[in-house]
Design an enzyme around this catalytic site. Structure first.
Site, mmCIF file in Angstrom:
data_model
loop_
_atom_site.group_PDB
_atom_site.id
_atom_site.type_symbol
_atom_site.label_atom_id
_atom_site.label_comp_id
_atom_site.label_asym_id
_atom_site.label_seq_id
_atom_site.Cartn_x
_atom_site.Cartn_y
_atom_site.Cartn_z
ATOM 1 N N GLU A 1 0.840 -1.209 0.000
ATOM 2 C CA GLU A 1 0.000 0.000 0.000
ATOM 3 C C GLU A 1 0.877 1.261 0.000
ATOM 4 O OE1 GLU A 1 -2.367 -1.601 3.292
ATOM 5 O OE2 GLU A 1 -4.141 -1.015 2.155
ATOM 6 N N GLU B 1 -3.782 -9.547 3.452
ATOM 7 C CA GLU B 1 -4.559 -9.285 4.674
ATOM 8 C C GLU B 1 -5.709 -10.264 4.859
ATOM 9 O OE1 GLU B 1 -3.351 -7.068 2.627
ATOM 10 O OE2 GLU B 1 -2.689 -5.284 3.689
HETATM 11 C C1 LIG Z 1 6.778 -12.120 4.453
HETATM 12 C C2 LIG Z 1 6.682 -13.611 4.585
HETATM 13 C C3 LIG Z 1 6.175 -14.220 3.295
HETATM 14 C C4 LIG Z 1 8.123 -14.154 4.862
HETATM 15 O O1 LIG Z 1 8.092 -15.523 5.086
HETATM 16 P P1 LIG Z 1 9.379 -16.282 5.673
HETATM 17 O O2 LIG Z 1 10.568 -15.874 4.912
HETATM 18 O O3 LIG Z 1 8.999 -17.723 5.754
HETATM 19 O O4 LIG Z 1 9.581 -15.669 7.133
HETATM 20 P P2 LIG Z 1 8.644 -15.819 8.416
HETATM 21 O O5 LIG Z 1 9.180 -16.864 9.290
HETATM 22 O O6 LIG Z 1 7.229 -15.925 8.012
HETATM 23 O O7 LIG Z 1 8.824 -14.395 9.095
HETATM 24 C C5 LIG Z 1 9.998 -14.065 9.829
HETATM 25 C C6 LIG Z 1 9.549 -13.425 11.122
HETATM 26 O O8 LIG Z 1 8.861 -12.210 10.810
HETATM 27 C C7 LIG Z 1 7.586 -12.200 11.425
HETATM 28 N N1 LIG Z 1 6.674 -11.435 10.565
HETATM 29 C C8 LIG Z 1 6.502 -11.580 9.251
HETATM 30 N N2 LIG Z 1 5.620 -10.689 8.794
HETATM 31 C C9 LIG Z 1 5.228 -9.981 9.858
HETATM 32 C C10 LIG Z 1 4.314 -8.900 10.048
HETATM 33 N N3 LIG Z 1 3.640 -8.364 9.005
HETATM 34 N N4 LIG Z 1 4.125 -8.437 11.281
HETATM 35 C C11 LIG Z 1 4.805 -8.959 12.336
HETATM 36 N N5 LIG Z 1 5.685 -9.962 12.233
HETATM 37 C C12 LIG Z 1 5.893 -10.461 11.010
HETATM 38 C C13 LIG Z 1 7.220 -13.673 11.534
HETATM 39 O O9 LIG Z 1 6.249 -13.867 12.527
HETATM 40 C C14 LIG Z 1 8.557 -14.287 11.894
HETATM 41 O O10 LIG Z 1 8.826 -14.071 13.258
HETATM 42 P P3 LIG Z 1 8.581 -15.221 14.339
HETATM 43 O O11 LIG Z 1 7.091 -15.426 14.450
HETATM 44 O O12 LIG Z 1 9.160 -14.673 15.576
HETATM 45 O O13 LIG Z 1 9.249 -16.457 13.808
HETATM 46 C C15 LIG Z 1 5.770 -14.004 5.764
HETATM 47 O O14 LIG Z 1 6.366 -13.635 6.974
HETATM 48 C C16 LIG Z 1 4.415 -13.381 5.698
HETATM 49 O O15 LIG Z 1 3.565 -13.845 4.971
HETATM 50 N N6 LIG Z 1 4.192 -12.328 6.507
HETATM 51 C C17 LIG Z 1 2.901 -11.729 6.691
HETATM 52 C C18 LIG Z 1 2.593 -10.775 5.603
HETATM 53 C C19 LIG Z 1 1.240 -10.145 5.850
HETATM 54 O O16 LIG Z 1 0.263 -10.800 6.100
HETATM 55 N N7 LIG Z 1 1.188 -8.810 5.702
HETATM 56 C C20 LIG Z 1 0.012 -8.046 5.908
HETATM 57 C C21 LIG Z 1 0.014 -7.465 7.269
HETATM 58 S S1 LIG Z 1 -1.497 -6.658 7.647
HETATM 59 C C22 LIG Z 1 -1.380 -5.181 6.879
HETATM 60 O O17 LIG Z 1 -0.438 -4.836 6.247
HETATM 61 C C23 LIG Z 1 -2.595 -4.370 7.232
HETATM 62 C C24 LIG Z 1 -3.131 -3.359 6.321
HETATM 63 O O18 LIG Z 1 -2.981 -3.246 5.144
HETATM 64 C C25 LIG Z 1 -4.051 -2.442 6.942
HETATM 65 C C26 LIG Z 1 -3.365 -1.232 7.404
HETATM 66 C C27 LIG Z 1 -4.050 -0.676 8.579
HETATM 67 C C28 LIG Z 1 -3.219 0.174 9.476
HETATM 68 C C29 LIG Z 1 -1.889 -0.324 9.770
HETATM 69 C C30 LIG Z 1 -1.229 0.417 10.913
HETATM 70 C C31 LIG Z 1 0.074 -0.177 11.257
HETATM 71 C C32 LIG Z 1 0.465 -0.014 12.698
HETATM 72 C C33 LIG Z 1 0.640 -1.307 13.395
HETATM 73 C C34 LIG Z 1 0.585 -1.120 14.898
HETATM 74 C C35 LIG Z 1 1.836 -1.510 15.563
HETATM 75 C C36 LIG Z 1 1.733 -1.274 17.039
HETATM 76 C C37 LIG Z 1 3.034 -0.824 17.623
HETATM 77 O O19 LIG Z 1 3.942 -0.436 16.918
HETATM 78 O O20 LIG Z 1 3.081 -0.881 18.844
#
Ligand SMILES: CC(C)(COP(=O)(O)OP(=O)(O)OC[C@H]1O[C@@H](n2cnc3c(N)ncnc32)[C@H](O)[C@@H]1OP(=O)(O)O)[C@@H](O)C(=O)NCCC(=O)NCCSC(=O)CC(=O)CCCCCCCCCCCCC(=O)O
Ligand SMILES: NC(=O)C1=CN([C@@H]2O[C@H](COP(=O)(O)OP(=O)(O)OC[C@H]3O[C@@H](n4cnc5c(N)ncnc54)[C@H](O)[C@@H]3O)[C@@H](O)[C@H]2O)C=CC1
Length: 725
Positions: free
Chosen positions: A103, A123
């Site tokens: 985004e 998401e």
């Molecule tokens: C990216 C991947 C495909 C990578 O896969 P891989 O290489 O296999 O690694 P992993 O083992 O999966 O990941 C390594 C490690 O990272 C952690 N992790 C990965 N992604 C995230 C994430 N997005 N957030 C947190 N942690 C993450 C993962 O858990 C691992 O750690 P471990 O658990 O300790 O082993 C794969 O990781 C993947 O698919 N990731 C998820 C991608 C995803 O789903 N993204 C979408 C996220 S939701 C989003 O973006 C929402 C929106 O669009 C709406 C926006 C609304 C407003 C947003 C405001 C943002 C503010 C947040 C508040 C924070 C509060 C604060 O700061 O206090």
């Protein structure tokens, strides 16, 4: 959290939050500060946004969604701020740009990606929608059909596809950052209006109404009770039907609905649970952090039946050379034909095509009946009939033929790993690798360590799971391990419900409405009723070894239903014979229809055994089936067979069709509330005192007495172990 630097006239903002630059509030604040600084500096003529460690961003910090801080409005305004910049902003996408990460890139005026980058709006897979205006910008950039597909499935697309869709302007094979800075310098001074996606109209479709109608039907069908896909659809529809600002308002409303839904919480729990189980450990102290896997350069599969065929296909897809072995030439030819058919189909599905799979090359895939050809393999997976004597004979042979150190895996469904290992001279190299049918499709690999299994063997099996793109879950050795052991009381309850007055289709309907892909009877028909029959005969529960005078509906003082045995005696093995709990169009047919024969057979059975029929409501069906399964889960945890509830949940989601949006059986129990689960089990157990599966487990009682603690604290009530979530 974000570094600000300069490359001549270009301001470089680098997102920094290892490992994947998730967008925490601190990252967002730093991004906003960087943008404002660049805007205020007249010597800056363009901006480039990239991510630390060659990863753009995996999106919003998922852990933040359960934090009490308000964050939902935090990203959208920053994306708008980027887009409204009077200086061109270029996104340099390396690694991943997912969710909020993509985004941010959509707010930029130009996007340049490395050829190996992956992009997506996943998401929906964590129960949300792209809530930072992504549902409104993406359709304006790549059109409604492609955007709807990406947003409602959450799939990741490679950079090459992104280029074809127009999602990125350019892809590069070398230094993306340098290329992005070059692009930023080139576009200085060019008009930005046409690059602002919020100002673009959605490309019209000639048949928009019909397209949306059909798309909604498809989305609903695939969602099976999960809320997010349909709400994603509605947000994208708003983009098609309303001006940008109104669409954004609608997106925010829908995002709120999802954020506060239990489903988002369950799906996010499942996301972290899947990662937590990678950090395996055993009660004897073996652990992922200290055990190193050994390489698997060549493998073997023994037995090319239902399971062996799928396992061979998985190994070939993972590019592991292998030998496939059968008991004689007739079975070998049959197995080879079936494997080739599966591989041809898989090759057709894969982008690289049949040649890349290379399965016609005997150096990569060799078929044989000669055990001596296994002398140089690093790993063997045995998938012969579920028979202890046969498995022991094979393992004895393997321990003589295979090279020292070779890992010997058994794909048993329930048998004792230690007993199988006792037939070898190397029990430390013996391990259970329980695949699920169809083995080339199902994601779960249950990995069972025995008393002597070495940490290296466990680490190697876990690495194999990863290579096969499966989810490995390490568990201890007991009859049925985790998955099947929890399944036994569930299926038992389903059969008891038939005795008491229900019908297969009624029980299946309730569990399918709950979200299971298949109810217990449709599932049994698919797996084959003969499998359980053989196992019950081996256990002496039925068949010729049953002592004369054993009551028909009792075994060792406990309630027993002979119904499945009676069906098998009639040759009703399920889909394979065209008849089981249902009838099918033919042997091997897949369309289950209720069978009047079975209904009258059930009536006759109840009359014979003087069972008074009663109406059984949906609540009782659901509770007796699910709570007995969950109850067994608590017993498994108490015995240390699994090191946390997340293991059981990952197993059920990936191997048994448990609806992911309900987080797995143990998570579900936590949402129902343990006091309620306990009270219901107590109630049913009083009515059925001869059914041990309904007797509440001591661990469940202990947790209720401790005040129903949150799931992440459960294990601390057992010993020093604690959940990894
Ligand atoms: C990216 C991947 C495909 C990578 O896969 P891989 O290489 O296999 O690694 P992993 O083992 O999966 O990941 C390594 C490690 O990272 C952690 N992790 C990965 N992604 C995230 C994430 N997005 N957030 C947190 N942690 C993450 C993962 O858990 C691992 O750690 P471990 O658990 O300790 O082993 C794969 O990781 C993947 O698919 N990731 C998820 C991608 C995803 O789903 N993204 C979408 C996220 S939701 C989003 O973006 C929402 C929106 O669009 C709406 C926006 C609304 C407003 C947003 C405001 C943002 C503010 C947040 C508040 C924070 C509060 C604060 O700061 O206090
Ligand atoms: N079918 C299923 O859904 C699942 C089965 N399993 C387990 O997988 C194992 C295999 O099951 P299926 O594939 O269903 O059985 P299957 O009956 O379809 O195939 C077994 C194969 O083993 C071969 N075989 C028998 N003895 C042999 C020997 N001495 N040497 C070489 N090959 C020999 C047979 O010829 C046959 O092709 C069993 O232990 C079963 O419990 C595990 C998970 C799911």
């Amino acid at each position: 959290m974000a570094q600000y630097a300069r490359s001549s006239a270009v301001a470089v903002i680098r997102l920094c939050n290892p490992p994947l630059n998730a967008l925490s509030l601190a990252v967002l604040q730093a991004l906003e500060d960087g943008l404002k600084k660049a805007d205020a500096d007249p010597s800056v003529k363009a901006v480039m946004i990239c991510g630390e460690n060659r990863k753009f961003s995996a999106g919003a910090d998922i852990r933040g969604f359960s934090s009490p801080k308000r964050h939902e409005g935090a990203l959208g305004p920053i994306v708008s701020l980027i887009e409204s910049s009077e200086k061109p902003v270029v996104a340099a996408i390396e690694g991943v740009a997912l969710g909020g990460g993509l985004e941010v890139a959509l707010g930029c005026h130009y996007r340049i990606a490395h050829v190996k980058a992956q992009m997506g709006l996943p998401e929906v897979t964590i129960g949300l929608l792209p809530g930072a205006e992504g549902t409104q910008r993406l359709p304006r950039l790549i059109g409604l059909p492609a955007a709807l597909d990406m947003i409602t499935t959450g799939k990741h697309i490679p950079a090459t596809e992104a280029l074809k869709l127009g999602l990125v302007d350019e892809i590069v094979e070398e230094n993306t950052i340098e290329a992005a800075i070059r692009l930023a310098n080139k576009v200085i001074g060019q008009p930005l209006g046409p690059r602002r996606l919020s100002l673009k109209p959605i490309p019209r479709l000639p048949n928009m109404e019909a397209f949306l109608r059909e798309a909604l039907v498809k989305v609903k069908k695939q969602a099976r009770g999960c809320l997010a896909p349909e709400l994603c659809f509605q947000a994208v529809r708003a983009a098609a039907e309303r001006p940008f600002a109104e669409g954004v308002r609608r997106e925010r409303e829908l995002f709120q609905v999802l954020l506060t839904s239990g489903q988002a919480r369950a799906l996010q729990y499942a996301f972290f649970a899947e990662r937590a189980v990678r950090r395996w450990d055993t009660p004897s102290g073996a652990s992922w952090s200290s055990a190193a896997p050994q390489p698997v350069r060549k493998a073997a599969v023994i037995g090319l039946g239902t399971m062996g065929r799928g396992i061979v296909t998985s190994l070939v897809k993972a590019n592991i050379p292998l030998v496939a072995l059968e008991q004689d030439l007739e079975y070998l030819n049959k197995g080879r034909k079936a494997v080739m058919l599966l591989l041809e189909r898989e090759a057709m599905k894969m982008e690289r095509g049949a040649q890349a799979l290379d399965f016609h090359n005997p150096a990569r895939l060799q078929f044989t009946v000669d055990f001596d050809l296994l002398h140089d393999v690093d790993l063997v997976i045995e998938a012969v009939f579920e028979n202890m004597a046969l498995k022991k004979e094979i393992f004895h042979k393997l321990s003589k033929i295979c090279k020292p150190g070779a890992l010997l895996c058994t794909n048993t469904s329930a048998l004792n790993i230690d007993e199988i290992a006792s037939a070898t001279s190397c029990p430390q190299q013996v391990i259970g690798t329980h695949f699920f049918s169809p083995a080339h499709v199902m994601r779960l690999l249950e990995i069972i360590y025995g008393r002597h299994t070495s940490p290296t063997a466990i680490a190697t099996a876990m690495q194999l799971a990863k290579a096969l793109k499966k989810v490995g879950v390490v568990v201890g050795n007991c009859f049925g391990f985790v998955g099947n052991r929890m399944m036994f009381p569930y299926v038992q309850q389903a059969v008891f419900l038939l005795e008491e007055g229900s019908r297969p289709e009624a029980v299946d309907q309730v569990l399918e409405d709950f979200g299971f892909k298949l109810g217990p009877f449709r599932m049994s028909d698919l797996a084959g009723l003969d499998v359980g029959w053989r196992s019950r005969k081996d256990q002496g529960l039925t068949g010729p070894s049953l002592p004369a005078g054993t009551p028909a509906r009792q075994r060792q003082g406990q309630r027993y239903s002979p119904l499945p045995d009676l069906l098998c005696e009639q040759g009703r093995f399920g889909q394979k014979t065209g008849k089981g709990w249902y009838q099918y169009e033919r042997a091997g047919g897949r369309t289950a229809t209720p069978d009047p024969w079975l209904h009258s057979f059930l009536s006759h059975y109840r009359d014979t055994h003087h069972i008074k029929t009663r109406f059984i409501d949906q609540e009782e069906i659901l509770e007796r089936c699910l709570f007995s399964l969950i109850n067994e889960g608590f017993a498994i945890l108490a015995e240390g067979i699994a090191s946390g509830p997340e293991h059981l949940d990952v197993i059920y989601i990936n191997g048994y069709g448990w609806p992911k949006h309900r987080g797995g059986p143990m998570f579900y129990a936590s949402t129902v509330g343990l006091p309620r689960v306990l009270a219901k089990l107590q109630k049913y157990s009083e009515v059925h005192p001869d059914v041990p599966g309904l007797r509440p487990s001591a661990f469940l009682k202990k947790l209720v007495a401790a005040g129903n603690p949150p799931i992440k604290e459960w294990m601390s009530y057992l010993s020093q172990q604690s959940s990894k979530l």
